[in-house]
Enzyme design. Structure first.
Site, PDB file in Angstrom:
ATOM      1  N   GLY A  29       0.821  -1.211   0.000  1.00  0.00           N
ATOM      2  CA  GLY A  29       0.000   0.000   0.000  1.00  0.00           C
ATOM      3  C   GLY A  29       0.848   1.250   0.000  1.00  0.00           C
ATOM      4  N   ASN A  30       0.213   2.381   0.233  1.00  0.00           N
ATOM      5  CA  ASN A  30       0.959   3.640   0.302  1.00  0.00           C
ATOM      6  C   ASN A  30       0.325   4.561   1.334  1.00  0.00           C
ATOM      7  OD1 ASN A  30      -1.046   5.494  -1.028  1.00  0.00           O
ATOM      8  ND2 ASN A  30      -0.759   4.017  -2.694  1.00  0.00           N
TER       9      ASN A  30
END
Ligand code: C5P
Length: 221
Positions: A29-30
């Site tokens: 993810g980020n």
């Protein structure tokens, strides 16, 4: 007051991060919180637009009057957007889409074994570029989060992805992601405007007004 340029216009947006599955319990993810995109969606709705928000996982409440379509991965976001892109006047890509996904996510939880583990990654589709490449594209607006050379990267992206507008902001050193204030440099062919540091809610209103003005100019032009 007289109806503005966004009154009754259909706006399709993306916001938030995407999650790319490694196995059923893990993902890549980020750090996108979705705050800027949600603030913009609320502001566009406030200016009379019918907003559909295709959103990755966030902790945020859906702004009132906005229709949210919840997705997780870039592939899901791409499918949700492409199914609706030919039916909108304006498309705004505010999501922090993962550039790569795991080529073969494991169907069962990966057990720890060796000291190293290698994940094979493949490129995700570029949702914004795919919308802008439609035969009759909507008015398209992208974001550019950059750590350096903001103007050069943003104007290059405007041309490469054939966008109508791009909103650029600095990230890194605590700026941009997961914070409440932000500033934007907005570019279009033939012009630019700086929106100075302010709370994301106010920035959303300023950017929504600018999108409305440029959209109106594109219809006139
Ligand atoms: O190329 P880059 O990822 O820097 O471009 C950022 C812009 O493109 C943002 O508007 C983002 O929402 C959009 N984008 C997208 N799909 C991707 C990657 C980026 O829509 N796979």
């Amino acid at each position: 007051p007289a109806a503005g340029p966004l009154q009754g216009r259909r706006v399709l947006m993306t916001a938030g991060p995407t999650r790319e599955a490694i196995d059923p319990v893990r993902f890549i993810g980020n750090r996108s919180s979705g705050k800027m995109g949600y603030a913009l969606a609320a502001a566009l709705g406030g200016l009379g637009a019918e907003v559909i928000l295709v959103s990755g996982p966030t902790a945020l409440a859906c702004p009132s009057g906005v229709e949210r379509i919840a997705v997780e991965s870039a592939a899901q976001m791409h499918a949700a957007v492409m199914a609706r892109a030919s039916d909108c006047h304006i498309f705004v890509a505010a999501a922090a889409v993962a550039d790569y996904r795991v080529e073969r996510p494991a169907v069962a939880k990966i057990k720890k074994q060796a000291e190293t583990l290698t994940l094979g990654l493949v490129r995700n589709p570029d949702i914004l570029a795919d919308v802008a490449a439609l035969p009759q594209p909507p008015f398209t607006v992208g974001f550019a989060a950059e750590t350096h050379d903001l103007e050069a990267h943003a104007t290059a992206k405007l041309e490469r992805k054939r966008l109508d507008m791009i909103a650029a902001n600095h990230v890194g050193d605590g700026a941009g992601f997961e914070v409440d204030d932000n500033a934007l440099l907005v570019f279009w062919r033939g012009g630019q405007q700086r929106l100075p540091t302010m709370p994301k809610a106010s920035l959303g209103v300023a950017l929504a007004q600018l999108i409305g003005a440029r959209y109106a100019a594109s219809l006139a032009g």
